[in-house]
Write a protein that holds these residues in place. Structure first.
Motif, PDB file in Angstrom:
ATOM      1  N   ILE A  80     -22.601 -38.310  74.170  1.00  0.00           N
ATOM      2  CA  ILE A  80     -23.758 -39.104  74.601  1.00  0.00           C
ATOM      3  C   ILE A  80     -23.693 -39.362  76.094  1.00  0.00           C
ATOM      4  O   ILE A  80     -24.697 -39.280  76.809  1.00  0.00           O
ATOM      5  CB  ILE A  80     -23.820 -40.431  73.820  1.00  0.00           C
ATOM      6  CG1 ILE A  80     -24.145 -40.152  72.347  1.00  0.00           C
ATOM      7  CG2 ILE A  80     -24.871 -41.364  74.415  1.00  0.00           C
ATOM      8  CD1 ILE A  80     -24.106 -41.375  71.465  1.00  0.00           C
ATOM      9  N   THR A  81     -22.494 -39.661  76.605  1.00  0.00           N
ATOM     10  CA  THR A  81     -22.334 -39.912  78.037  1.00  0.00           C
ATOM     11  C   THR A  81     -22.688 -38.677  78.850  1.00  0.00           C
ATOM     12  O   THR A  81     -23.339 -38.756  79.895  1.00  0.00           O
ATOM     13  CB  THR A  81     -20.887 -40.330  78.353  1.00  0.00           C
ATOM     14  OG1 THR A  81     -20.563 -41.479  77.571  1.00  0.00           O
ATOM     15  CG2 THR A  81     -20.725 -40.674  79.819  1.00  0.00           C
ATOM     16  N   PHE A  82     -22.283 -37.508  78.345  1.00  0.00           N
ATOM     17  CA  PHE A  82     -22.604 -36.257  79.042  1.00  0.00           C
ATOM     18  C   PHE A  82     -24.114 -36.044  79.119  1.00  0.00           C
ATOM     19  O   PHE A  82     -24.659 -35.735  80.174  1.00  0.00           O
ATOM     20  CB  PHE A  82     -21.947 -35.084  78.300  1.00  0.00           C
ATOM     21  CG  PHE A  82     -22.431 -33.738  78.761  1.00  0.00           C
ATOM     22  CD1 PHE A  82     -22.022 -33.210  79.979  1.00  0.00           C
ATOM     23  CD2 PHE A  82     -23.308 -32.998  77.974  1.00  0.00           C
ATOM     24  CE1 PHE A  82     -22.474 -31.968  80.397  1.00  0.00           C
ATOM     25  CE2 PHE A  82     -23.764 -31.766  78.391  1.00  0.00           C
ATOM     26  CZ  PHE A  82     -23.341 -31.247  79.604  1.00  0.00           C
ATOM     27  N   LEU A  83     -24.788 -36.234  77.986  1.00  0.00           N
ATOM     28  CA  LEU A  83     -26.233 -36.040  77.971  1.00  0.00           C
ATOM     29  C   LEU A  83     -26.957 -37.073  78.817  1.00  0.00           C
ATOM     30  O   LEU A  83     -28.002 -36.800  79.387  1.00  0.00           O
ATOM     31  CB  LEU A  83     -26.752 -36.104  76.528  1.00  0.00           C
ATOM     32  CG  LEU A  83     -26.378 -34.920  75.632  1.00  0.00           C
ATOM     33  CD1 LEU A  83     -26.932 -35.132  74.235  1.00  0.00           C
ATOM     34  CD2 LEU A  83     -26.900 -33.606  76.199  1.00  0.00           C
ATOM     35  N   SER A  84     -26.386 -38.282  78.892  1.00  0.00           N
ATOM     36  CA  SER A  84     -27.048 -39.341  79.659  1.00  0.00           C
ATOM     37  C   SER A  84     -27.029 -39.071  81.154  1.00  0.00           C
ATOM     38  O   SER A  84     -27.797 -39.660  81.913  1.00  0.00           O
ATOM     39  CB  SER A  84     -26.366 -40.687  79.382  1.00  0.00           C
ATOM     40  OG  SER A  84     -25.061 -40.704  79.935  1.00  0.00           O
ATOM     41  N   LEU A 132     -23.716 -47.134  69.269  1.00  0.00           N
ATOM     42  CA  LEU A 132     -23.987 -45.695  69.383  1.00  0.00           C
ATOM     43  C   LEU A 132     -25.475 -45.398  69.173  1.00  0.00           C
ATOM     44  O   LEU A 132     -26.045 -44.526  69.837  1.00  0.00           O
ATOM     45  CB  LEU A 132     -23.147 -44.920  68.360  1.00  0.00           C
ATOM     46  CG  LEU A 132     -21.636 -44.885  68.616  1.00  0.00           C
ATOM     47  CD1 LEU A 132     -20.916 -44.228  67.453  1.00  0.00           C
ATOM     48  CD2 LEU A 132     -21.316 -44.152  69.916  1.00  0.00           C
ATOM     49  N   THR A 133     -26.103 -46.142  68.258  1.00  0.00           N
ATOM     50  CA  THR A 133     -27.536 -45.962  68.008  1.00  0.00           C
ATOM     51  C   THR A 133     -28.354 -46.302  69.246  1.00  0.00           C
ATOM     52  O   THR A 133     -29.255 -45.548  69.650  1.00  0.00           O
ATOM     53  CB  THR A 133     -27.990 -46.843  66.829  1.00  0.00           C
ATOM     54  OG1 THR A 133     -27.290 -46.463  65.651  1.00  0.00           O
ATOM     55  CG2 THR A 133     -29.485 -46.704  66.591  1.00  0.00           C
ATOM     56  N   ILE A 134     -28.032 -47.433  69.873  1.00  0.00           N
ATOM     57  CA  ILE A 134     -28.758 -47.854  71.075  1.00  0.00           C
ATOM     58  C   ILE A 134     -28.554 -46.850  72.204  1.00  0.00           C
ATOM     59  O   ILE A 134     -29.494 -46.482  72.913  1.00  0.00           O
ATOM     60  CB  ILE A 134     -28.308 -49.265  71.503  1.00  0.00           C
ATOM     61  CG1 ILE A 134     -28.733 -50.286  70.444  1.00  0.00           C
ATOM     62  CG2 ILE A 134     -28.900 -49.642  72.866  1.00  0.00           C
ATOM     63  CD1 ILE A 134     -28.155 -51.665  70.651  1.00  0.00           C
TER      64      ILE A 134
END
Length: 359
Positions: free
Chosen positions: A11-15, A140-142
């Motif tokens: 998620i961090t990578f995609l963000s 994780l959802t947020i």
């Protein structure tokens, strides 16, 4: 724990991916400020003006003391009279080398933080180990919504495809974290995802037949003027919101049915597939009425001012049912409820089949 870390890294990578242009910060920016002093409003040329002394709390002008003429009731501001100790949002306009500062809104985030802390503490104290898992899955959802879903839609990807994929991802992560990796969680995942697809499909079919445009809300209309210049399919955005809005209730029902079937099986491991299915259905029938009411009352409650306004002007119920803004909310509530209802037999069958298979 390793799986959670992998998901968070992903998620961090995609963000960190760029999702298009942003507003030019050299021309316009916002900053939070603390009201140090606020004079009583005075009348001038039909306007109520308040002299306010503020301390900027962040950004380029941090700790700078500024004085602002706050026009109360002006169309460009969302605040009323301010008082000493209030936290406000300042809009700083730096075009043409002239810095104009005015109060645009109240600062409210502290209260959001307070209620969030209370919620998390109650989750941890009452839920204990499962409360910790619930907190992590919620986080994780947020992150997934704000770092993947919304930026992807903003970049121009198909909202429905992205939302269904994200709902499936959220369902799998939440179910496995809360219920563990077992047949109960797998059954709940199957029921939830199928229920979401059914509810979303009905919303799309009815919306298309009813010539819903997705432009009934003010925020949707404002999307046409964002700096990224993305050509949105507003109908798809509407449908993706309906799908996402129904996920929580459908996921709740899915886990409730799967858990009840598992408990019946634990009490009597000789119970047949048919009896396990009927037990899940009986629990589902009880849950069905209250959860459907929850969805419908939530949507009606959020639109009470609009309904009062329409009725105050003499609109009849049949006339109201022709308005797109009302039709959208009805589709949202009923399609979500249909998805919820269909989740019950699907989850009950999946849970009874898989648990019998385990036996």
């Amino acid at each position: 724990m390793k799986k959670i870390l992998i998901v968070m890294i992903f998620i961090t990578f995609l963000s960190n991916i760029s999702y298009g242009q942003v507003v030019n910060k050299d021309e316009y920016s916002e900053a939070r400020a603390l009201v140090i002093k606020a004079n009583d409003p005075t009348e001038k040329n039909g306007e109520r003006i308040q002299l306010v002394k503020l301390k900027i709390l962040e950004g380029k002008y941090e700790n700078k003391i500024v004085k602002v003429k706050h026009i109360i009731g002006e169309e460009t501001t969302l605040v009323r009279e301010v008082k000493k100790g209030d936290r406000v949002i300042l809009s700083i306009d730096k075009r043409d080398k002239i810095v104009n500062i005015y109060i645009s809104n109240y600062g409210r985030r502290e209260y959001v933080y307070y209620i969030s802390i209370i919620f998390i503490l109650l989750l941890l104290v009452i839920g204990k180990k499962k409360g910790i898992k619930s907190t992590i899955s919620l986080g994780l959802t947020i992150l997934a919504i704000f770092k993947i879903l919304l930026p992807a839609i903003l970049k121009g990807y198909n909202p429905i495809f992205i939302t269904v994929a994200m709902c499936s991802f959220i369902t799998i992560i939440t179910m496995f974290m809360v219920g563990g990796i077992n047949y109960k969680s797998i059954s709940a995942i199957i029921g939830t995802i199928v229920g979401i697809i059914i509810g979303g499909s009905i919303a799309i079919i009815v919306g298309n037949k009813g010539h819903v445009t997705g432009m009934s809300s003010e925020s949707a209309s404002m999307l046409m003027f964002i700096p990224q210049e993305v050509e949105f399919n507003f109908k798809y955005i509407l449908f993706s919101g309906i799908i996402m809005g129904a996920l929580g209730a459908i996921m709740d029902v899915g886990m409730s049915i799967a858990s009840s079937v598992e408990e019946v099986y634990k009490a009597n491991k000789e119970t047949s597939h048919r009896k396990l299915f009927l037990s899940g259905m009986n629990v589902g029938k009880d849950v069905m009425g209250t959860m459907s009411n929850t969805l419908i009352l939530a949507y009606v409650g959020s639109n009470i001012p609009l309904l009062l306004l329409l009725m105050a002007h003499g609109n009849t119920v049949p006339n109201i049912l022709d308005l797109e803004l009302i039709v959208v909310e009805i589709i949202r509530a009923l399609s979500g409820s249909i998805g919820l209802i269909m989740t019950i037999p699907i989850t009950a069958f999946a849970a009874s089949f898989l648990i019998c298979k385990e036996k």
